[in-house]
Design a protein around this motif. Structure first.
Motif, PDB file in Angstrom:
ATOM      1  N   TYR A  25       0.838  -1.206   0.000  1.00 32.74           N
ATOM      2  CA  TYR A  25       0.000   0.000   0.000  1.00 32.74           C
ATOM      3  C   TYR A  25       0.873   1.257   0.000  1.00 32.74           C
ATOM      4  CZ  TYR A  25      -2.633   3.647   2.515  1.00 32.74           C
ATOM      5  OH  TYR A  25      -3.191   4.834   2.915  1.00 32.74           O
ATOM      6  N   MET A  26       1.873   1.273   0.858  1.00 35.09           N
ATOM      7  CA  MET A  26       2.754   2.439   0.960  1.00 35.09           C
ATOM      8  C   MET A  26       3.566   2.632  -0.316  1.00 35.09           C
ATOM      9  SD  MET A  26       3.830   2.056   4.969  1.00 35.09           S
ATOM     10  CE  MET A  26       5.108   3.264   4.880  1.00 35.09           C
ATOM     11  N   ARG A  27       4.083   1.560  -0.882  1.00 36.62           N
ATOM     12  CA  ARG A  27       4.885   1.653  -2.103  1.00 36.62           C
ATOM     13  C   ARG A  27       4.053   2.170  -3.284  1.00 36.62           C
ATOM     14  NH1 ARG A  27       9.880  -1.335  -1.765  1.00 36.62           N
ATOM     15  NH2 ARG A  27       9.977  -2.387   0.239  1.00 36.62           N
ATOM     16  N   ILE A  28       2.837   1.666  -3.393  1.00 35.39           N
ATOM     17  CA  ILE A  28       1.980   2.100  -4.501  1.00 35.39           C
ATOM     18  C   ILE A  28       1.607   3.576  -4.349  1.00 35.39           C
ATOM     19  CG2 ILE A  28      -0.308   1.851  -5.551  1.00 35.39           C
ATOM     20  CD1 ILE A  28      -0.044  -1.161  -5.020  1.00 35.39           C
ATOM     21  N   ASN A  29       1.197   3.955  -3.163  1.00 33.43           N
ATOM     22  CA  ASN A  29       0.747   5.327  -2.950  1.00 33.43           C
ATOM     23  C   ASN A  29       1.884   6.342  -3.026  1.00 33.43           C
ATOM     24  OD1 ASN A  29      -2.104   5.037  -2.802  1.00 33.43           O
ATOM     25  ND2 ASN A  29      -1.813   4.019  -0.847  1.00 33.43           N
ATOM     26  N   GLU A  30       3.110   5.894  -2.853  1.00 35.12           N
ATOM     27  CA  GLU A  30       4.264   6.776  -3.043  1.00 35.12           C
ATOM     28  C   GLU A  30       4.395   7.201  -4.510  1.00 35.12           C
ATOM     29  OE1 GLU A  30       7.634   4.597  -1.577  1.00 35.12           O
ATOM     30  OE2 GLU A  30       7.172   5.053   0.508  1.00 35.12           O
ATOM     31  N   LEU A  31       3.811   6.437  -5.423  1.00 29.96           N
ATOM     32  CA  LEU A  31       3.885   6.743  -6.851  1.00 29.96           C
ATOM     33  C   LEU A  31       2.975   7.893  -7.267  1.00 29.96           C
ATOM     34  CD1 LEU A  31       3.885   3.135  -8.350  1.00 29.96           C
ATOM     35  CD2 LEU A  31       5.845   4.645  -8.039  1.00 29.96           C
ATOM     36  N   SER A  32       2.023   8.240  -6.423  1.00 29.14           N
ATOM     37  CA  SER A  32       1.055   9.278  -6.765  1.00 29.14           C
ATOM     38  C   SER A  32       1.746  10.626  -6.899  1.00 29.14           C
ATOM     39  CB  SER A  32      -0.036   9.365  -5.705  1.00 29.14           C
ATOM     40  OG  SER A  32      -0.889  10.455  -5.980  1.00 29.14           O
ATOM     41  N   LYS A  33       1.656  11.204  -8.085  1.00 34.69           N
ATOM     42  CA  LYS A  33       2.252  12.521  -8.328  1.00 34.69           C
ATOM     43  C   LYS A  33       1.457  13.633  -7.643  1.00 34.69           C
ATOM     44  CE  LYS A  33       4.328  11.354 -12.799  1.00 34.69           C
ATOM     45  NZ  LYS A  33       5.311  10.529 -12.352  1.00 34.69           N
ATOM     46  N   LYS A  34       0.179  13.370  -7.397  1.00 35.03           N
ATOM     47  CA  LYS A  34      -0.679  14.363  -6.756  1.00 35.03           C
ATOM     48  C   LYS A  34      -0.740  14.157  -5.242  1.00 35.03           C
ATOM     49  CE  LYS A  34      -3.671  14.494 -10.800  1.00 35.03           C
ATOM     50  NZ  LYS A  34      -5.018  14.220 -11.296  1.00 35.03           N
ATOM     51  N   VAL A  39      -4.558   3.580  -3.940  1.00 33.40           N
ATOM     52  CA  VAL A  39      -5.228   2.352  -3.500  1.00 33.40           C
ATOM     53  C   VAL A  39      -5.451   2.406  -1.997  1.00 33.40           C
ATOM     54  CG1 VAL A  39      -4.146   0.964  -5.319  1.00 33.40           C
ATOM     55  CG2 VAL A  39      -3.116   1.031  -3.071  1.00 33.40           C
ATOM     56  N   SER A  40      -6.350   1.555  -1.542  1.00 24.23           N
ATOM     57  CA  SER A  40      -6.558   1.387  -0.100  1.00 24.23           C
ATOM     58  C   SER A  40      -6.143  -0.041   0.268  1.00 24.23           C
ATOM     59  CB  SER A  40      -8.031   1.615   0.259  1.00 24.23           C
ATOM     60  OG  SER A  40      -8.823   0.569  -0.276  1.00 24.23           O
ATOM     61  N   ILE A  41      -5.952  -0.261   1.536  1.00 19.46           N
ATOM     62  CA  ILE A  41      -5.612  -1.615   1.988  1.00 19.46           C
ATOM     63  C   ILE A  41      -6.777  -2.562   1.712  1.00 19.46           C
ATOM     64  CG2 ILE A  41      -5.034  -3.029   4.010  1.00 19.46           C
ATOM     65  CD1 ILE A  41      -3.456  -0.564   5.026  1.00 19.46           C
ATOM     66  N   ASP A  42      -8.000  -2.068   1.860  1.00 19.19           N
ATOM     67  CA  ASP A  42      -9.180  -2.887   1.550  1.00 19.19           C
ATOM     68  C   ASP A  42      -9.197  -3.280   0.077  1.00 19.19           C
ATOM     69  OD1 ASP A  42     -10.122  -2.853   4.154  1.00 19.19           O
ATOM     70  OD2 ASP A  42     -11.504  -1.189   3.801  1.00 19.19           O
ATOM     71  N   ARG A  55      -8.642  -0.922 -10.859  1.00 13.35           N
ATOM     72  CA  ARG A  55      -8.792   0.017 -11.967  1.00 13.35           C
ATOM     73  C   ARG A  55      -7.490   0.024 -12.758  1.00 13.35           C
ATOM     74  NH1 ARG A  55      -9.240   3.148  -7.557  1.00 13.35           N
ATOM     75  NH2 ARG A  55      -7.509   4.388  -8.368  1.00 13.35           N
ATOM     76  N   LEU A  56      -7.535   0.571 -13.941  1.00 14.48           N
ATOM     77  CA  LEU A  56      -6.341   0.589 -14.792  1.00 14.48           C
ATOM     78  C   LEU A  56      -5.203   1.364 -14.123  1.00 14.48           C
ATOM     79  CD1 LEU A  56      -4.960  -0.212 -17.358  1.00 14.48           C
ATOM     80  CD2 LEU A  56      -5.928   1.798 -18.460  1.00 14.48           C
ATOM     81  N   GLU A  57      -5.507   2.504 -13.521  1.00  9.31           N
ATOM     82  CA  GLU A  57      -4.477   3.304 -12.859  1.00  9.31           C
ATOM     83  C   GLU A  57      -3.775   2.493 -11.762  1.00  9.31           C
ATOM     84  OE1 GLU A  57      -5.821   6.589 -10.334  1.00  9.31           O
ATOM     85  OE2 GLU A  57      -4.246   7.813 -11.212  1.00  9.31           O
ATOM     86  N   ALA A  58      -4.550   1.754 -10.991  1.00  5.39           N
ATOM     87  CA  ALA A  58      -3.975   0.928  -9.924  1.00  5.39           C
ATOM     88  C   ALA A  58      -3.184  -0.242 -10.509  1.00  5.39           C
ATOM     89  CB  ALA A  58      -5.082   0.418  -9.006  1.00  5.39           C
ATOM     90  N   THR A  59      -3.661  -0.808 -11.613  1.00  4.36           N
ATOM     91  CA  THR A  59      -2.938  -1.899 -12.265  1.00  4.36           C
ATOM     92  C   THR A  59      -1.585  -1.408 -12.766  1.00  4.36           C
ATOM     93  OG1 THR A  59      -5.037  -2.891 -12.950  1.00  4.36           O
ATOM     94  CG2 THR A  59      -3.054  -3.674 -14.054  1.00  4.36           C
ATOM     95  N   VAL A  65       5.428  -1.137  -9.440  1.00  4.62           N
ATOM     96  CA  VAL A  65       6.006  -1.534  -8.157  1.00  4.62           C
ATOM     97  C   VAL A  65       6.610  -2.941  -8.238  1.00  4.62           C
ATOM     98  CG1 VAL A  65       5.386  -2.169  -5.775  1.00  4.62           C
ATOM     99  CG2 VAL A  65       4.612  -0.005  -6.725  1.00  4.62           C
ATOM    100  N   TYR A  66       5.916  -3.834  -8.895  1.00  4.47           N
ATOM    101  CA  TYR A  66       6.390  -5.218  -9.023  1.00  4.47           C
ATOM    102  C   TYR A  66       7.376  -5.411 -10.179  1.00  4.47           C
ATOM    103  CZ  TYR A  66       2.790  -6.987  -5.787  1.00  4.47           C
ATOM    104  OH  TYR A  66       2.015  -7.267  -4.694  1.00  4.47           O
ATOM    105  N   LYS A  67       7.522  -4.364 -11.013  1.00  4.48           N
ATOM    106  CA  LYS A  67       8.344  -4.478 -12.229  1.00  4.48           C
ATOM    107  C   LYS A  67       7.857  -5.648 -13.087  1.00  4.48           C
ATOM    108  CE  LYS A  67      12.487  -2.387 -10.234  1.00  4.48           C
ATOM    109  NZ  LYS A  67      12.028  -1.961  -8.945  1.00  4.48           N
ATOM    110  N   LYS A  68       6.523  -5.702 -13.248  1.00  3.21           N
ATOM    111  CA  LYS A  68       5.849  -6.763 -13.998  1.00  3.21           C
ATOM    112  C   LYS A  68       4.821  -6.150 -14.938  1.00  3.21           C
ATOM    113  CE  LYS A  68       6.831 -10.871 -12.064  1.00  3.21           C
ATOM    114  NZ  LYS A  68       7.266 -11.975 -12.872  1.00  3.21           N
ATOM    115  N   PRO A  69       5.247  -5.618 -16.102  1.00  3.50           N
ATOM    116  CA  PRO A  69       4.290  -5.003 -17.017  1.00  3.50           C
ATOM    117  C   PRO A  69       3.235  -5.985 -17.520  1.00  3.50           C
ATOM    118  CG  PRO A  69       6.474  -5.129 -18.017  1.00  3.50           C
ATOM    119  CD  PRO A  69       6.622  -5.546 -16.593  1.00  3.50           C
TER     120      PRO A  69
END
Length: 87
Positions: A25-34, A39-42, A55-59, A65-69
């Motif tokens: 959760y923390m790693r993904i949300n660190e990517l947010s430019k805004k 994402v949420s933990i739920d 959603r596509l943005e979260a995917t 984050v996973y380096k898995k396009p």
């Protein structure tokens, strides 16, 4: 590919790295430019349990984050299969 298979891939990737959902959760949300929550933990829990697809943005964030396009293609395949089953 359905929600469950996509979910297994997501969970396996997280566990392979030894991350908790909170760490992911923390790693993904660190990517947010805004500096907004992407994402949420739920949401992470729902995706890993096969209840929903991200959603596509979260995917895109997960793929980065996973380096898995290939996660993007797996999500598309899951949606296509669900649509075929629904018809």
């Amino acid at each position: 590919m359905d929600y469950k298979e996509f979910a297994q891939v997501l969970k396996a990737e997280r566990l392979k790295r030894g991350w908790t959902r909170i760490q992911l959760y923390m790693r993904i949300n660190e990517l947010s430019k805004k500096h907004e929550q992407l994402v949420s933990i739920d949401s992470l829990s729902n995706w890993e349990n096969g209840k929903k697809l991200p959603r596509l943005e979260a995917t895109l964030a997960l793929a980065k984050v996973y380096k898995k396009p290939e996660l993007i293609n797996l999500r598309i395949q899951a949606i296509e299969l669900i649509r075929k089953v629904a018809v």
